[in-house]
Scaffold this motif. Structure first.
Motif, PDB file in Angstrom:
ATOM      1  N   ASP A 193       0.824  -1.151   0.099  1.00 31.65           N
ATOM      2  CA  ASP A 193      -0.108  -0.069   0.078  1.00 31.65           C
ATOM      3  C   ASP A 193       0.687   1.197   0.121  1.00 31.65           C
ATOM      4  N   ASN A 194       0.563   1.950  -0.925  1.00 29.54           N
ATOM      5  CA  ASN A 194       1.000   3.548  -0.880  1.00 29.54           C
ATOM      6  C   ASN A 194       2.643   3.446  -1.344  1.00 29.54           C
ATOM      7  N   LYS A 228       5.873  -7.325  -2.547  1.00 25.46           N
ATOM      8  CA  LYS A 228       6.328  -8.260  -1.451  1.00 25.46           C
ATOM      9  C   LYS A 228       5.798  -9.508  -1.605  1.00 25.46           C
ATOM     10  N   THR A 229       6.628 -10.577  -1.117  1.00 21.87           N
ATOM     11  CA  THR A 229       5.948 -11.887  -0.847  1.00 21.87           C
ATOM     12  C   THR A 229       6.815 -12.555   0.461  1.00 21.87           C
ATOM     13  N   THR A 230       6.204 -13.816   0.713  1.00 23.05           N
ATOM     14  CA  THR A 230       6.775 -14.322   2.268  1.00 23.05           C
ATOM     15  C   THR A 230       7.463 -15.719   1.754  1.00 23.05           C
TER      16      THR A 230
END
Length: 1231
Positions: free
Chosen positions: A730-731, A736-738
């Motif tokens: 967000d913003n 991203k990823t895990t």
């Protein structure tokens, strides 16, 4: 007599695991046994517990009144279920009818023996219990296992409170016994004519309690409501249980659903419950301790325990035998050569493995063994011998325990030698039904390995601690012996010296001094007289004695003012003094005042006064004590010295560890504008989130970003993870990823792509992204790096190349890798810095013999090549006309040495033009002939020399570097480099923090760290001013340490000297010029400055290592105005000592010095704070701009300037970070 019957229904089978927890998958069907009340036999007389509990066979008894069957209406009889019994068990016999019971009673009256019990197996020779009931005779009971007990004295109160004596016979006594075969037996014992004892049996316990022939109700008041099987509908029996325990005097129920607990303790199948008619409501033992003794008996009597369990075991064995026989028949009929029982294999249990030898390859073998393991042969191997069974056919079997970690059992059969039954080479395997599978077993193995590694680490640490303690004790012993020897020598020397004084000592000197009394010893108060006539103190206003003893051993220990005496002959004065305890002689002088105020002395013509102590301590004893005192002093001095060294070493190690930790954090954050993780420290066995900013990469503007990851340099056992589509943050432009990090990971590897199936990749210019993983159970395998170089500090150093070879090798070695160095054996080598120097071997190549010497330099293994053709006997490193030929021969000889010695390095690292031939000689002559594992890394330290050779090495090398990122960009257009930019990287050099360490520097007056940098640098400046004859004043000090060449900006150096003097500063230059013209020019400048500014300028035109340390520490600024500088180490060393660099923005100077006014953002992008002053251009205006700002800051803001000194000292410019970058490069070269 009338017959009365009681039927009890047990709700569910008793769980076997409460009594035998190791056999948790079995269930016991208990029976309740009765020992007749008040009867004895041979066994009861010999029983060891007869006297303590004469009638207690089991827990308690069952009693019932004679009238209870008539008080309630009879409930309907429960019919038994139809159908055959469960597989493996005997069929259940229907309970006898009333008519049958009457017939049985008649038979009993006639004295005939009872028929077989309905619950007995056909052919059984054992009766569960037998009882003959005769009203007027003694009752006799025979226990199944032939154990009998005596009558106990138990008082039983009926519900109206009447106490019945133990000798009184009641109406009916019933005992329900759980037999070994799982049935209830009941015995009615009473004297009435309407009743007669009878033994009946119940059906086996089943899980379906609704279909049992007995119905039991357990009422809340602790009573059993029992339905009798009598023909009278008006009769109803009721069972009431009661017992008074030790802890509770109230009545409690002994009716338990599982019938397997007693007084809060588990006592297996040993149960007898007291059942009482409503007429006998309260039953009470006469002594509460009786129950305790009973329980103790059941647990401690092995024979009792064996008798109680034997029937159950016999039943289980029979059932098991029948099931196995059925399985054997079935498998034999189908031609199956093996089977197991139980058929469903579960962990943590024993199974029996059966093999039909006749159907296997072992049919003619006398011995059959099973060899196996679990989980694809990876866990707990075993070998067990099989035995012939009773089964029809040639079946052999053995028991195998299935461990709780198993998910599969793998095995073969063999004859103990070389004949195998291995299921036609496919091996046998069984699936184990449990919680473990292949994946969880891998995790289990990793955890096991982690624990093992932790244990080994702890053991190793303890071993090292013990070894360190052993070394400490040994060192202490050696040091103590040395102290003792030194004390002995010091005492002997003192004794010899004191003897000379004793020879001069007297008891008095006529008309000068004497002592009263004449005989005295240590500790005595004596009066010393002095005649000042004709002495130096004849006109003194005061007289004082300054004295000591034993050749002034303890210094000044006697002080006193003399008093005028009334003696008429002469001018006599006296003083009272105490003789020192261990004095052999007394030493003194006279003065005109006390110590510190006296100006005139009478010291006996410089010989002092000495008086013998007549009755002093025996001299031999004195010297024994003196030696011991000296020894104690030496011991204490050494202890203090060693403690200081230890504390300093611990602090040094702590500071180095903190610095390394900060550097690692900076390393992880160095790519934060592109990628980082949360948490920052990735730990094995955890889940991390990876954040990526594609706007700063080749994936900028791509609609999707896919994450491709693996571990351990892409070699993890599970292979690469499936591509993951990264999610937007967000913003933020980031995605991203895990990722779940496995326990056996030591590094996390990943790249990014625009599509799931590939497309454009961001792989960090071929290096990939790598993040170290902490706490993994697997450590990265060490690499083997071999440096082939012509310089190495400190034994063969000309320039920065020698420093890099030594310092980089040490840093990589500290990371756990193996490093070797190959160097020419020059005849001018400084071998004093080579440890363990020895001949290694020799070999022939290139028409000559080459001798190989081995030694260690700075802890690094070094091989010295000495060709017997004299190429390296020139008395120098560089400067010969045939340098190209010399170093070319050396490179080829080095590769031949590696080949003939059996080396298989991972990396061959060559440096500059002098060892550049290694690159192409390896690829052309050795890569395919024994050294195929190696990859070549080539480093350019200075492109000014040997460009042609450098270009050829760039072509053949796998990876190439230079010594700073900015310099790599500055030379990227060079024809030798431009075609190979895809494999060309800039990695900063570092400095050796052990060599350049103000906290442990022996060349500076005060050790200091960032905590006391102001005090340390002040002391160093004062020492520098004193050493060079400069004015002792608080002035800004500019230091210059350099080779005097045009590259170093000598015209800017000259201007800076004059500019510093104009600003009322001091300047010190240390360096020399290889060009005589430049050297002479600076000699003239030095003479000029000495004449005009001798107290503020000093030029030392030579090489002086100790002085360089003092200049770094004592200077406020270090000037480096190089025209070009590939890296530069001077500015890095300056910051290590808290001196502020003033540099020209070029090469490595630009990469390491961030201007306090202009580079704040650039510094913070690298995780740093501004640390100096820099300038553009190569003219004097640029130098003035930087130098003026620096000196003004010193004058105008000393507090700010001091904080700047502290800050630059805390920055890490060692090899910690460059070593990590080089390791990344080495791995990329091998990928």
């Amino acid at each position: 007599m009338a017959t009365m019957e009681i039927a009890l229904q047990v709700q569910r089978p008793v769980c076997y695991r409460t009594t035998f927890p190791e056999k948790t998958h079995l269930k016991v069907q208990p029976t309740v046994r009765f020992f007749s009340h008040g009867r004895t036999n041979l066994f009861s007389h010999t029983s060891p517990w007869r006297k303590e509990c004469p009638t207690i066979g089991l827990s308690c008894h069952i009693f019932a009144g004679a009238e209870f069957s008539r008080r309630r209406s009879r409930k309907g009889q429960v019919s038994r279920p139809k159908g055959s019994a469960a597989k493996g068990f005997m069929p259940k016999t229907r309970v006898g009818t009333s008519t049958q019971r009457r017939e049985k009673s008649d038979n009993d009256d006639n004295g005939s023996s009872s028929p077989s019990l309905p619950g007995e197996h056909p052919g059984s020779s054992k009766n569960p219990a037998e009882m003959k009931v005769d009203t007027g005779k003694k009752q006799e009971t025979k226990y199944l296992q032939e154990k009998e007990v005596e009558e106990t004295k138990v008082e039983i109160e009926n519900k109206v409170g009447t106490t019945i004596s133990p000798n009184k016979q009641f109406g009916v006594v019933k005992s329900v016994d759980i037999e070994g075969n799982g049935r209830f037996s009941r015995i009615d014992d009473g004297p009435t004519k309407s009743q007669k004892s009878e033994i009946i049996t119940s059906k086996e316990f089943e899980d379906d309690v609704d279909e049992t022939p007995f119905a039991r109700k357990n009422s809340g008041n602790g009573r059993f409501s029992v339905i009798d099987d009598s023909t009278s509908k008006s009769q109803k029996s009721e069972i009431i249980t009661s017992k008074k325990t030790e802890d509770d005097v109230n009545e409690t129920s002994f009716a338990r659903e599982n019938l397997d607990t007693f007084n809060g303790r588990i006592i297996g199948q040993s149960r007898t419950f007291t059942v009482v008619d409503e007429d006998l409501v309260e039953t009470e033992l006469d002594k509460p301790k009786l129950l305790d003794k009973t329980e103790k008996l059941m647990f401690e009597e092995p024979e009792m325990k064996e008798h109680l369990l034997k029937p159950k075991m016999e039943m289980d064995a029979e059932a098991r035998r029948k099931v196995i026989e059925s399985l054997a028949e079935e498998n034999f009929s189908r031609g199956c050569k093996m089977f197991v029982y139980p058929e469903v294999v579960k962990p943590d249990q024993d199974i029996e493995v059966f093999l039909n030898r006749n159907l296997s390859t072992l049919k003619n073998e006398p011995d059959v063994l099973i060899m196996g393991a679990f989980n694809d042969w990876r866990w707990k191997s075993f070998t067990i011998k099989l035995n012939k069974t009773h089964l029809r056919g040639d079946w052999w079997s053995c028991l195998v325990y299935i461990p709780k970690e198993a998910y599969k059992m793998d095995f073969v059969f063999f004859n103990g030698a070389n004949v195998y039954e291995n299921n036609e080479t496919k091996d046998f395997s069984l699936t184990v039904e449990g919680v473990m599978d292949a994946s969880t077993f891998e995790d289990f193995l990793l955890e096991e390995k982690r624990r093992e590694l932790e244990k080994l680490a702890a053991e190793q640490a303890e071993k090292e601690r013990q070894e360190e303690e052993r070394r400490r004790i040994e060192a202490e012993k050696v040091a103590s012996e040395a102290d003792r020897a030194k004390a002995r020598a010091e005492a002997a020397k003192g004794r010899e010296s004191l003897h000379e004084f004793i020879k001069k000592a007297v008891r008095s000197v006529d008309n000068v001094w004497y002592i009263e009394p004449k005989e005295f010893k240590g500790g005595d108060l004596v009066r010393l007289y002095y005649n000042r006539n004709s002495r130096p103190l004849a006109h003194a206003n005061e007289l004082w004695i300054h004295g000591g003893h034993n050749k002034w051993k303890d210094g000044l220990s006697i002080i006193g003012r003399l008093v005028h005496s009334e003696i008429k002959d002469g001018d006599w004065w006296y003083v009272d003094v105490v003789v020192p305890d261990r004095a052999l002689i007394m030493d003194w002088v006279f003065a005109d005042g006390p110590p510190g105020s006296a100006t005139v002395y009478d010291n006996n013509n410089f010989q002092d006064f000495h008086a013998i102590v007549p009755r002093g301590i025996p001299e031999e004893l004195y010297w024994v004590e003196e030696e011991q005192q000296v020894y104690g002093r030496l011991q204490e001095e050494r202890r203090i010295r060693e403690e200081a060294i230890r504390v300093k070493a611990e602090r040094t190690a702590h500071m180095k560890a903190e610095t390394k930790e900060r550097t690692m954090k900076m390393f992880l954050l160095s790519q934060k504008h592109i990628v980082y993780t949360e948490p920052l420290d990735v730990k094995a066995g955890t889940t991390v989130t990876v954040f990526y900013n594609p706007s700063n990469t080749v994936l900028n503007g791509k609609p999707e970003v896919w994450f491709r990851c693996s571990f351990n340099r892409w070699t993890h056992r599970n292979g690469p993870l499936p591509p993951q589509k990264m999610l937007p943050v967000d913003n933020s432009p980031r995605v991203k990823t895990t990722v779940r990090v496995p326990l056996d990971a030591y590094v996390m590897d990943f790249v990014f792509s625009e599509k799931e199936d590939g497309g454009i990749y961001d792989n960090r210019n071929g290096m990939d992204y790598h993040i170290p993983v902490l706490g993994g159970i697997t450590k990265e395998p060490p690499m083997h790096i071999v440096h082939v170089a012509v310089e190495m500090a400190p034994i063969a150093k000309v320039g920065g190349l020698g420093d890099v070879v030594t310092s980089l090798s040490r840093a990589v070695k500290d990371l756990g890798h193996n490093v070797d160095i190959i160097l020419p054996k020059y005849d001018c080598l400084n071998l004093s810095n080579v440890k363990y120097f020895q001949f290694h071997r020799s070999y022939s190549w290139g028409g000559t013999e080459i001798k190989v010497w081995f030694g260690k330099v700075e802890g690094l293994p070094v091989y010295f090549l000495e060709p017997q053709n004299g190429l390296f006997s020139a008395g120098c490193i560089y400067g010969c006309r045939n340098d190209g030929q010399r170093f070319g021969f050396f490179c080829h000889a080095a590769l031949e040495f590696l080949l003939q010695s059996g080396f298989h390095p991972d990396i061959l690292h060559c440096h500059d033009w002098s060892s550049a031939p290694v690159a192409w000689l390896f690829k052309e002559h050795y890569m395919h002939y024994g050294l195929s594992k190696a990859r070549v890394v080539f480093t350019i330290h200075n492109l000014e020399f040997g460009a042609q050779l450098i270009g050829k090495a760039m072509l053949y090398s796998d990876k190439a570097t230079t010594v700073s990122p900015t310099y790599s960009r500055e030379v990227s257009g060079n024809p030798a480099i431009a075609p190979h930019l895809q494999k060309f990287y800039g990695i900063l050099n570092g400095i050796d923090p052990d060599i350049w360490d103000p906290y442990n520097d022996k060349f500076i007056p005060v050790s200091y760290t960032s905590d006391n940098v102001v005090e340390g640098k002040r002391a160093a400046k004062e020492a520098l001013q004193q050493k060079l004859g400069l004015k002792r004043a608080d002035l800004p000090m500019v230091g210059i340490i350099t080779r005097l060449t045009h590259q170093k900006g000598i015209h800017l150096i000259k201007h800076a000297i004059w500019r510093t003097l104009e600003r009322n500063g001091q300047v010190v230059l240390l360096g020399s010029a290889p060009d005589p013209r430049i050297q002479n020019d600076f000699v003239n400048l030095a003479n000029q400055l000495h004449s005009s500014h001798g107290d503020r300028a000093r030029l030392c035109l030579t090489y002086d290592e100790p002085l360089s340390h003092l200049i770094y520490a004592g200077s406020d600024f270090i000037l480096v105005p190089s025209i070009f500088e590939p890296c530069g180490l001077t500015q890095l060393t300056a910051m290590r000592y808290g001196s502020i660099p003033v540099v020209r923005k070029t090469g490595g100077l630009h990469d390491t010095v961030f201007d306090v006014d202009h580079d704040k953002e650039r510094a913070r992008a690298f995780g740093l704070e501004p640390n100096g002053f820099n300038f553009d251009g190569a003219d004097t205006a640029g130098v003035d701009y930087a130098l003026n700002r620096a000196i003004s800051a010193w004058y105008d803001g000393r507090d700010w300037f001091n904080s700047l000194c502290k800050g630059v000292m805390e920055q890490d410019w060692s090899w910690n970070r460059p070593a990590l970058d080089y390791m990344e490069l080495y791995r990329a070269a091998r990928k």
